[in-house]
Design a protein around this motif. Structure first.
Motif, PDB file in Angstrom:
ATOM      1  N   ARG A 141      48.825  39.374  51.268  1.00 33.44           N
ATOM      2  CA  ARG A 141      47.933  40.494  51.584  1.00 33.44           C
ATOM      3  C   ARG A 141      47.315  41.066  50.307  1.00 33.44           C
ATOM      4  NH1 ARG A 141      51.740  44.197  55.482  1.00 33.44           N
ATOM      5  NH2 ARG A 141      52.751  42.483  56.572  1.00 33.44           N
ATOM      6  N   VAL A 142      48.140  41.234  49.285  1.00 37.19           N
ATOM      7  CA  VAL A 142      47.644  41.792  48.028  1.00 37.19           C
ATOM      8  C   VAL A 142      46.583  40.889  47.420  1.00 37.19           C
ATOM      9  CG1 VAL A 142      48.278  42.371  45.658  1.00 37.19           C
ATOM     10  CG2 VAL A 142      49.737  43.118  47.541  1.00 37.19           C
ATOM     11  N   ALA A 143      46.894  39.591  47.325  1.00 39.35           N
ATOM     12  CA  ALA A 143      45.949  38.650  46.707  1.00 39.35           C
ATOM     13  C   ALA A 143      44.656  38.565  47.507  1.00 39.35           C
ATOM     14  CB  ALA A 143      46.597  37.271  46.593  1.00 39.35           C
ATOM     15  N   LEU A 144      44.767  38.482  48.831  1.00 37.50           N
ATOM     16  CA  LEU A 144      43.569  38.338  49.662  1.00 37.50           C
ATOM     17  C   LEU A 144      42.716  39.596  49.618  1.00 37.50           C
ATOM     18  CD1 LEU A 144      42.327  36.172  51.481  1.00 37.50           C
ATOM     19  CD2 LEU A 144      43.430  37.271  53.429  1.00 37.50           C
ATOM     20  N   THR A 145      43.344  40.755  49.607  1.00 40.07           N
ATOM     21  CA  THR A 145      42.597  42.011  49.545  1.00 40.07           C
ATOM     22  C   THR A 145      41.849  42.130  48.229  1.00 40.07           C
ATOM     23  OG1 THR A 145      44.193  43.102  50.990  1.00 40.07           O
ATOM     24  CG2 THR A 145      42.766  44.525  49.681  1.00 40.07           C
ATOM     25  N   LEU A 146      42.515  41.803  47.130  1.00 35.60           N
ATOM     26  CA  LEU A 146      41.843  41.859  45.830  1.00 35.60           C
ATOM     27  C   LEU A 146      40.690  40.864  45.776  1.00 35.60           C
ATOM     28  CD1 LEU A 146      44.902  42.203  43.419  1.00 35.60           C
ATOM     29  CD2 LEU A 146      43.188  43.942  43.942  1.00 35.60           C
ATOM     30  N   ARG A 147      40.824  39.737  46.461  1.00 32.27           N
ATOM     31  CA  ARG A 147      39.783  38.710  46.432  1.00 32.27           C
ATOM     32  C   ARG A 147      38.591  39.111  47.302  1.00 32.27           C
ATOM     33  NH1 ARG A 147      39.954  33.259  45.411  1.00 32.27           N
ATOM     34  NH2 ARG A 147      38.021  32.220  45.990  1.00 32.27           N
ATOM     35  N   VAL A 148      38.817  39.369  48.586  1.00 31.03           N
ATOM     36  CA  VAL A 148      37.684  39.520  49.502  1.00 31.03           C
ATOM     37  C   VAL A 148      37.180  40.954  49.605  1.00 31.03           C
ATOM     38  CG1 VAL A 148      38.389  37.517  50.847  1.00 31.03           C
ATOM     39  CG2 VAL A 148      39.143  39.768  51.558  1.00 31.03           C
ATOM     40  N   VAL A 149      38.026  41.928  49.354  1.00 31.18           N
ATOM     41  CA  VAL A 149      37.577  43.327  49.413  1.00 31.18           C
ATOM     42  C   VAL A 149      37.284  43.854  48.014  1.00 31.18           C
ATOM     43  CG1 VAL A 149      38.069  45.630  50.291  1.00 31.18           C
ATOM     44  CG2 VAL A 149      38.991  43.649  51.485  1.00 31.18           C
ATOM     45  N   GLY A 150      38.129  43.492  47.064  1.00 28.59           N
ATOM     46  CA  GLY A 150      37.926  43.963  45.693  1.00 28.59           C
ATOM     47  C   GLY A 150      36.929  43.145  44.901  1.00 28.59           C
ATOM     48  N   GLY A 151      36.676  41.903  45.330  1.00 26.16           N
ATOM     49  CA  GLY A 151      35.702  41.075  44.636  1.00 26.16           C
ATOM     50  C   GLY A 151      36.213  40.471  43.350  1.00 26.16           C
ATOM     51  N   LEU A 152      37.533  40.449  43.132  1.00 26.96           N
ATOM     52  CA  LEU A 152      38.084  39.869  41.908  1.00 26.96           C
ATOM     53  C   LEU A 152      38.158  38.348  42.040  1.00 26.96           C
ATOM     54  CD1 LEU A 152      39.005  42.889  41.703  1.00 26.96           C
ATOM     55  CD2 LEU A 152      41.017  42.052  40.495  1.00 26.96           C
ATOM     56  N   THR A 153      38.003  37.662  40.937  1.00 32.59           N
ATOM     57  CA  THR A 153      38.167  36.217  40.922  1.00 32.59           C
ATOM     58  C   THR A 153      39.654  35.868  40.907  1.00 32.59           C
ATOM     59  OG1 THR A 153      38.194  36.044  38.515  1.00 32.59           O
ATOM     60  CG2 THR A 153      36.028  36.013  39.591  1.00 32.59           C
ATOM     61  N   SER A 154      39.955  34.603  41.159  1.00 31.51           N
ATOM     62  CA  SER A 154      41.357  34.175  41.121  1.00 31.51           C
ATOM     63  C   SER A 154      41.957  34.392  39.736  1.00 31.51           C
ATOM     64  CB  SER A 154      41.462  32.699  41.513  1.00 31.51           C
ATOM     65  OG  SER A 154      41.069  32.514  42.858  1.00 31.51           O
ATOM     66  N   ASP A 155      41.169  34.139  38.703  1.00 29.84           N
ATOM     67  CA  ASP A 155      41.662  34.359  37.341  1.00 29.84           C
ATOM     68  C   ASP A 155      41.967  35.833  37.099  1.00 29.84           C
ATOM     69  OD1 ASP A 155      41.532  31.693  36.674  1.00 29.84           O
ATOM     70  OD2 ASP A 155      39.528  31.827  35.792  1.00 29.84           O
ATOM     71  N   GLU A 156      41.094  36.713  37.573  1.00 32.32           N
ATOM     72  CA  GLU A 156      41.307  38.151  37.381  1.00 32.32           C
ATOM     73  C   GLU A 156      42.545  38.623  38.136  1.00 32.32           C
ATOM     74  OE1 GLU A 156      36.793  39.859  36.709  1.00 32.32           O
ATOM     75  OE2 GLU A 156      37.448  39.374  38.737  1.00 32.32           O
ATOM     76  N   ILE A 157      42.727  38.122  39.351  1.00 40.15           N
ATOM     77  CA  ILE A 157      43.903  38.505  40.132  1.00 40.15           C
ATOM     78  C   ILE A 157      45.172  38.005  39.447  1.00 40.15           C
ATOM     79  CG2 ILE A 157      45.076  38.263  42.351  1.00 40.15           C
ATOM     80  CD1 ILE A 157      42.288  37.861  43.611  1.00 40.15           C
ATOM     81  N   ALA A 158      45.127  36.759  38.970  1.00 42.88           N
ATOM     82  CA  ALA A 158      46.290  36.185  38.293  1.00 42.88           C
ATOM     83  C   ALA A 158      46.649  36.998  37.056  1.00 42.88           C
ATOM     84  CB  ALA A 158      46.000  34.736  37.910  1.00 42.88           C
ATOM     85  N   LYS A 159      45.637  37.405  36.305  1.00 34.86           N
ATOM     86  CA  LYS A 159      45.889  38.205  35.107  1.00 34.86           C
ATOM     87  C   LYS A 159      46.464  39.567  35.470  1.00 34.86           C
ATOM     88  CE  LYS A 159      43.581  39.982  30.961  1.00 34.86           C
ATOM     89  NZ  LYS A 159      42.297  40.094  30.229  1.00 34.86           N
ATOM     90  N   ALA A 160      45.938  40.154  36.542  1.00 31.67           N
ATOM     91  CA  ALA A 160      46.413  41.477  36.956  1.00 31.67           C
ATOM     92  C   ALA A 160      47.850  41.430  37.456  1.00 31.67           C
ATOM     93  CB  ALA A 160      45.500  42.043  38.043  1.00 31.67           C
ATOM     94  N   LEU A 161      48.199  40.365  38.183  1.00 32.35           N
ATOM     95  CA  LEU A 161      49.532  40.266  38.774  1.00 32.35           C
ATOM     96  C   LEU A 161      50.509  39.492  37.898  1.00 32.35           C
ATOM     97  CD1 LEU A 161      48.571  39.539  42.502  1.00 32.35           C
ATOM     98  CD2 LEU A 161      49.044  41.741  41.415  1.00 32.35           C
ATOM     99  N   LEU A 162      50.019  38.973  36.768  1.00 26.59           N
ATOM    100  CA  LEU A 162      50.856  38.223  35.834  1.00 26.59           C
ATOM    101  C   LEU A 162      51.495  37.007  36.498  1.00 26.59           C
ATOM    102  CD1 LEU A 162      52.599  41.056  33.777  1.00 26.59           C
ATOM    103  CD2 LEU A 162      50.493  39.822  33.270  1.00 26.59           C
ATOM    104  N   VAL A 163      50.685  36.270  37.238  1.00 28.11           N
ATOM    105  CA  VAL A 163      51.129  35.016  37.833  1.00 28.11           C
ATOM    106  C   VAL A 163      50.076  33.960  37.515  1.00 28.11           C
ATOM    107  CG1 VAL A 163      52.403  36.145  39.688  1.00 28.11           C
ATOM    108  CG2 VAL A 163      50.011  35.530  40.043  1.00 28.11           C
ATOM    109  N   PRO A 164      50.419  32.671  37.605  1.00 22.20           N
ATOM    110  CA  PRO A 164      49.429  31.628  37.328  1.00 22.20           C
ATOM    111  C   PRO A 164      48.267  31.667  38.322  1.00 22.20           C
ATOM    112  CG  PRO A 164      51.660  30.731  37.282  1.00 22.20           C
ATOM    113  CD  PRO A 164      51.767  32.114  37.832  1.00 22.20           C
ATOM    114  N   THR A 165      47.094  31.253  37.860  1.00 24.17           N
ATOM    115  CA  THR A 165      45.926  31.213  38.732  1.00 24.17           C
ATOM    116  C   THR A 165      46.183  30.321  39.935  1.00 24.17           C
ATOM    117  OG1 THR A 165      44.424  31.614  36.884  1.00 24.17           O
ATOM    118  CG2 THR A 165      43.473  30.633  38.859  1.00 24.17           C
ATOM    119  N   ALA A 166      46.868  29.205  39.708  1.00 23.27           N
ATOM    120  CA  ALA A 166      47.163  28.293  40.811  1.00 23.27           C
ATOM    121  C   ALA A 166      47.997  28.976  41.892  1.00 23.27           C
ATOM    122  CB  ALA A 166      47.897  27.056  40.286  1.00 23.27           C
TER     123      ALA A 166
END
Length: 428
Positions: A141-166
């Motif tokens: 839910r967190v990742a999908l919300t940041l992606r489709v509602v927040g407009g963040l890229t996968s790289d930005e989400i990964a950096k924010a959550l401190l997890v790999p982009t994959a």
């Protein structure tokens, strides 16, 4: 001539309008997962086209137009004469003409895209409810919300959550498949369902903010970008569902908590505890916004919910000129109310801290001992950290050292760990 600011313009427009674009595409196609993919394809096309040809007069409309044309291509591949494709094609004035690639004249075509403000609001609200659907695990839910509602890229989400982009990409992919398998419709839930599922939406926004305001790992205490994204999502919700008091309660909590960010770290990046913070550095504009949101929640007349009660506690801190002048008895009372409404070990632990400030550490220690005896928060540094602080204040140095050493071992954030190590060193 190539426009050197094209890529920056793409990023800015996407961050602002991605939810509207994906929401509109989901409404047109009836397929949430497809809409997110179409939005990403339009974004990729813009990254190539805008730096070369210039930013269109209606950037969001350009992206939506490309996404809709890509939808036609998808439906054409699925079934050449599919009724849904025919409707979409007529909508665009395409007839049976080929649509391949970006619009022949994207600037002109984009000007034809008109959005109904009321429908846009419904689209964004539906997008939030789908992204935070209870069928998905919390991380998805967190990742999908940041992606489709927040407009963040996968790289930005990964950096924010401190997890790999994959890892982020895998979570998003699994989430979209789960929504498809569960046949979750793209729509704003009915009034009854909305009240039931709104809690999931609010929880996701709160989780995003919590990770931004007190990072669970890494070396930085704060992740302002992540916290700021949660604040933006809360403001969107407050505009879309203004009749829901707990939405305003959450917004108030986020604003009042974020107001302290400027004073929570020193020039060296190390955390500054509440009693040592320079309150002149607190963001007074954020405090005013938070208090206004809290007042709006209170005016609903239904009583404050869990987020509203936490905001009321944050307001007590915001209004006090110092730690000593804080109305700690009121804070204790509000925590007691919060414990009845939303019981949790974290609430009890925070209540114990407030009791220690209002009535002394001896009054608070039994609360913490009870939590420890019950095995609460077994993998968290919070419980031994608070217990070590109380034992230190009571002069029980040996026991305090044991608790603080445990807290240091359990703490995953480098900045918070340094504070605990400082307390441990101060014991001598």
């Amino acid at each position: 001539m190539a426009d050197p600011t094209g890529r920056e313009a793409v990023a800015a427009v996407w961050r602002i309008d991605s939810a509207r674009i994906v929401g509109a595409l989901a409404r047109y196609t009836g397929d949430f997962a497809l809409a997110e993919d179409l939005g990403q394809e339009a974004l990729a096309e813009a990254l190539v086209t805008w730096p070369r040809e210039g930013v269109p007069r209606n950037p969001a409309g350009w992206l939506l137009t490309v996404g809709r044309r890509r939808a036609i291509d998808v439906f054409r591949r699925r079934a050449a004469r599919d009724e849904r494709y025919a409707v979409l094609a007529r909508d665009l004035g395409e007839g049976g003409a080929s649509s391949g690639g970006a619009p022949a004249d994207p600037v002109r075509d984009a000007e034809e895209v008109l959005w109904d403000p009321d429908r846009i609001d419904d689209d964004v609200l539906a997008l939030m409810f789908v992204s935070c659907h209870p069928v998905l695990p919390r991380e998805a839910r967190v990742a999908l919300t940041l992606r489709v509602v927040g407009g963040l890229t996968s790289d930005e989400i990964a950096k924010a959550l401190l997890v790999p982009t994959a890892t982020v990409q895998a979570r998003i992919t699994r989430a979209k498949k789960a929504l498809g398998a569960a046949r979750v419709p793209f729509e704003v839930p009915s009034a009854g369902e909305r009240a039931e599922r709104l809690g999931s939406v609010l929880n996701v926004v709160y989780l995003i903010f919590t990770e931004g305001s007190s990072a669970s790992s890494g070396d930085d205490l704060l992740r302002p970008g992540l916290a700021g994204e949660a604040q933006r999502l809360a403001r969107v919700l407050a505009r879309l569902v203004p009749e829901e008091p707990e939405v305003h309660g959450l917004l108030a909590l986020l604003e009042l908590t974020a107001a302290r960010f400027p004073a929570r770290t020193g020039a060296d990046g190390r955390p500054v505890l509440l009693e040592h913070q320079d309150r002149r550095r607190w963001d007074r504009a954020a405090i005013r916004r938070g208090r206004a949101a809290l007042a709006r929640a209170e005016r609903a007349g239904r009583g404050l919910g869990a987020y509203g009660l936490q905001a009321a506690i944050a307001e007590c801190h915001a209004l006090a000129p110092s730690v000593g002048a804080t109305d700690w008895e009121r804070v204790v009372l509000v925590y007691e109310a919060l414990g009845r409404l939303a019981p949790s070990p974290v609430v009890d632990l925070n209540r114990a801290v407030a009791v220690s400030m209002a009535r002394g550490p001896a009054a608070a220690l039994p609360i913490v001992d009870g939590l420890a005896a019950a095995g609460a928060l077994p993998n968290s540094h919070l419980l031994p950290g608070v217990r070590g602080e109380l034992l230190t204040r009571l002069g029980r140095t040996g026991e305090a050292r044991v608790e603080l050493e445990l807290a240091v071992r359990l703490c995953g954030n480098g900045s918070e760990r340094s504070v605990l190590e400082g307390k441990l060193a101060a014991l001598g």
